[in-house]
Design an enzyme around this catalytic site. Structure first.
Site, PDB file in Angstrom:
ATOM      1  N   LYS A  91      24.031  33.091  45.640  1.00 30.52           N
ATOM      2  CA  LYS A  91      24.903  32.514  46.666  1.00 30.52           C
ATOM      3  C   LYS A  91      24.257  31.252  47.232  1.00 30.52           C
ATOM      4  O   LYS A  91      23.037  31.154  47.281  1.00 30.52           O
ATOM      5  CB  LYS A  91      25.082  33.505  47.817  1.00 30.52           C
ATOM      6  CG  LYS A  91      25.975  34.696  47.521  1.00 30.52           C
ATOM      7  CD  LYS A  91      26.098  35.580  48.758  1.00 30.52           C
ATOM      8  CE  LYS A  91      26.912  36.833  48.489  1.00 30.52           C
ATOM      9  NZ  LYS A  91      28.322  36.582  48.198  1.00 30.52           N
ATOM     10  N   ARG A 102      31.500  46.271  43.585  1.00 30.67           N
ATOM     11  CA  ARG A 102      32.400  47.082  42.763  1.00 30.67           C
ATOM     12  C   ARG A 102      31.640  47.815  41.669  1.00 30.67           C
ATOM     13  O   ARG A 102      32.069  48.873  41.209  1.00 30.67           O
ATOM     14  CB  ARG A 102      33.523  46.195  42.196  1.00 30.67           C
ATOM     15  CG  ARG A 102      33.020  45.100  41.294  1.00 30.67           C
ATOM     16  CD  ARG A 102      34.049  44.013  41.070  1.00 30.67           C
ATOM     17  NE  ARG A 102      34.198  43.125  42.230  1.00 30.67           N
ATOM     18  CZ  ARG A 102      35.033  42.098  42.278  1.00 30.67           C
ATOM     19  NH1 ARG A 102      35.815  41.817  41.238  1.00 30.67           N
ATOM     20  NH2 ARG A 102      35.096  41.340  43.349  1.00 30.67           N
TER      21      ARG A 102
HETATM   22  N1  BES Z   1      29.381  41.033  49.729  1.00 33.88           N
HETATM   23  C1  BES Z   1      30.245  40.084  49.147  1.00 33.88           C
HETATM   24  C2  BES Z   1      31.577  39.924  49.893  1.00 33.88           C
HETATM   25  C3  BES Z   1      31.499  39.413  51.289  1.00 33.88           C
HETATM   26  C4  BES Z   1      31.684  38.058  51.538  1.00 33.88           C
HETATM   27  C5  BES Z   1      31.311  40.258  52.363  1.00 33.88           C
HETATM   28  C6  BES Z   1      31.641  37.575  52.833  1.00 33.88           C
HETATM   29  C7  BES Z   1      31.267  39.774  53.661  1.00 33.88           C
HETATM   30  C8  BES Z   1      31.433  38.436  53.893  1.00 33.88           C
HETATM   31  C9  BES Z   1      30.543  40.473  47.698  1.00 33.88           C
HETATM   32  O1  BES Z   1      29.539  41.149  47.038  1.00 33.88           O
HETATM   33  C10 BES Z   1      30.776  39.204  46.947  1.00 33.88           C
HETATM   34  O2  BES Z   1      29.845  38.468  46.786  1.00 33.88           O
HETATM   35  N2  BES Z   1      32.016  38.987  46.511  1.00 33.88           N
HETATM   36  C11 BES Z   1      32.362  37.831  45.796  1.00 33.88           C
HETATM   37  C12 BES Z   1      33.172  38.247  44.585  1.00 33.88           C
HETATM   38  C13 BES Z   1      33.392  37.149  43.593  1.00 33.88           C
HETATM   39  C14 BES Z   1      32.084  36.795  42.914  1.00 33.88           C
HETATM   40  C15 BES Z   1      34.402  37.612  42.592  1.00 33.88           C
HETATM   41  C16 BES Z   1      33.193  36.932  46.731  1.00 33.88           C
HETATM   42  O3  BES Z   1      33.963  37.460  47.529  1.00 33.88           O
HETATM   43  O4  BES Z   1      33.004  35.728  46.671  1.00 33.88           O
HETATM   44 MN    MN Z   2      28.150  39.797  46.096  1.00 33.09          MN
END
Ligand code: BES
Ligand code: MN
Ligand code: ZN
Length: 498
Positions: free
Chosen positions: A281, A355
């Site tokens: 990230k 997931r």
């Molecule tokens: N933990 C994150 C989702 C999240 C984002 C929670 C902001 C709380 C605040 C999750 O693991 C994630 O990174 N999701 C990605 C999925 C994508 C790579 C398909 C996302 O939402 O960007």
């Molecule tokens: Mn994630």
């Protein structure tokens, strides 16, 4: 520990340091609380409100001195907005009043309500108590010197509406106990989320779950990395592979005295820090990713409340816990891994890790023969895009269980919105090399995440709750501090209890 007293209000004669008065609209001299209060103070509260542009709208505040004419040092008018406020508004009112008192180092707070049409006494008393307790919450463990808080709020006096009736003491005791269980669970969940990620590792989360089990008389089993691999939870192991911290698989179990036909399995995503793995990230996106174990915190907190309330149903909590880090052994985009139960997954994006660990856990949950499975997860940014920061997304294969949850939510005011398991997006998860891949295309991200999870659920009624927005507050509000919120606990306890 915060003490409560209940009197027929408002306590102009009882001594409080702060008297908070809820107003539904602009103060008027005819108001049964504000009329006499203004007279005693020698102030026309209607005129003053006009001058200060106070209209009694939600979250509006008007602070006054008690001018040595009433026992209270300070008076705070707080807007409730509507004439028929629900549980959540009352809870926010009580929390904002207590937070105001904390800011001024005041110890005794009175909460006075107008007659709340449509809200029964039991509901507003519980809401006010939960609000007051959670309003008093601060995470101060790591503050030193003058950053340490100087005073706590010690007592909250609930002043019933002037025309309202007082509840018989046993009923009041029962309400107090229920509110204490809800508030205690929220405090616990908030603590777990607010601990920094160097402290709240999977091992530490498991230790805290063991504490909850010991105090509440629950069964508890914790698996380490070796056992996780031996059991075939390969996706949990794959997400953990880039991390130096060991994963844990946490199980808590409450058995009712009389065996029950209803067995509820609660799953909580326990990602103690989500760096994204090799699909790292950016710094801004990583900043608050200690919150990624909020689902786990929710179900562990809830189990503490379940232990206290002893519902009729059997309740099992499952929390897969790991970090998601980009170490040299980390899972690569393109890796194919078999989930618990054997279905294969192509990992396209290592940041879609929630997931993956939920897939193993859902497969395991099925073997426990539940009547219903709920999973709680900070799963997708897309869900926040869809619903904003205060509402959770709900996906389900069961209309009756959805109705049950939405009924509980309408009692507590927490927002859950049902989103569709849209069949026409199914193909986005097609993989050429494995049974399924872990991400879809750009749009519909909350839905494709839910469709991915559905691959690991059979016909068992199942609710997936995406709490990415409401689990965590990025900025403090008048009624809650920045950080973990404990969202979902009031609703889910109601879902389990009736
Ligand atoms: N933990 C994150 C989702 C999240 C984002 C929670 C902001 C709380 C605040 C999750 O693991 C994630 O990174 N999701 C990605 C999925 C994508 C790579 C398909 C996302 O939402 O960007
Ligand atoms: Mn994630
Ligand atoms: Zn995550």
């Amino acid at each position: 520990m915060l003490k409560f007293e209940v009197v027929r209000g408002p306590t102009l004669d009882g001594s409080v340091d702060l008297l908070a008065v809820a107003t539904t609209g602009k103060p008027s001299a005819k108001d049964p609380i504000l009329g006499p209060l203004g007279k005693t103070l020698g102030v026309d509260l209607g005129v003053l409100a006009d001058e200060e542009l106070f209209e009694g709208k939600a979250e509006q505040q008007l602070a006054l001195s008690g001018r040595d004419r009433v026992p209270a040092k300070r008076i705070l008018l707080l807007g409730l907005d509507t004439a028929a406020p629900g549980y959540l508004r009352v809870r926010m009112f009580a929390a904002a009043a207590v937070r105001h008192a904390l800011g001024l180092n005041l110890r005794r707070v009175g909460l006075a309500f107008p007659d709340l049409a449509g809200l029964d006494t039991a509901t507003w008393i519980e809401a006010a108590m939960v609000g007051a307790r959670t309003g008093a919450y601060r995470f101060t463990r790591y503050l030193t010197g003058d950053r340490k808080p100087k005073a706590e709020v010690e007592t909250v006096v609930l002043c019933t509406p002037p025309a309202g009736r007082l509840l018989p003491p046993p009923r009041l005791e029962e309400l107090l106990a229920r509110a204490a269980a809800v508030a205690g669970a929220i405090d616990l969940a908030r603590d777990l989320v607010n601990e920094p990620p160097n402290v709240m590792t999977p091992r530490e989360l498991a230790r805290r779950a063991e504490d909850v089990a010991e105090r509440g008389g629950l069964e508890c089993e914790v698996w380490d990395r070796k056992r996780i691999v031996a059991e075939g939870m390969n996706l949990l192991a794959a997400v953990n592979a880039g991390s130096r911290e060991e994963p844990r698989f946490i199980q808590l179990r409450y058995r009712p005295e009389k065996p029950s036909k209803r067995r509820v399995v609660l799953i909580g995503k326990g990602l103690t820090f989500d760096a994204g793995g090799l699909c790292l990230k950016p710094p801004k996106g990583m900043q608050d990713m200690k919150c990624d174990m909020s689902g786990g915190a929710l179900v562990i907190g809830l189990m503490a409340a379940v232990a206290a309330r002893k519902p009729k149903a059997e309740v099992i909590a499952l929390v897969p816990s790991t970090e998601n880090m980009p170490g040299g052994a980390a899972a690569r985009p393109g890796d194919v891994v078999a989930a618990y139960g054997g279905k294969t997954v192509e990992i396209i994006n290592t940041d879609a890790e929630g997931r993956l660990i939920l897939a193993d856990t859902l497969g395991y949950a099925r073997k426990l023969e539940p009547t219903v499975i709920l999973d709680h997860a900070t799963l997708t940014g897309a869900c926040m895009v869809a619903l904003g920061p205060y509402a959770a997304g709900l996906f389900s294969n069961s209309d009756p269980e959805t109705e049950r949850l939405l009924r509980a939510a309408s009692a507590t005011g927490e927002q859950f919105w049902r989103l569709p398991l849209a069949e026409d997006l199914k193909d986005m998860l097609h993989s050429d090399v494995a049974d399924v891949k872990n991400v879809g295309e750009q749009f519909g991200g909350a839905i494709t995440a839910a469709l991915f999870l559905r691959h690991f659920v059979d016909r068992t009624p199942w609710l997936h709750l995406d709490i990415a927005g409401p689990a965590y507050l990025e900025k403090a509000t008048s009624y809650a501090p920045r950080g973990g919120t404990g969202f979902g606990i009031p609703t889910l306890l109601r879902f389990i209890e009736p």
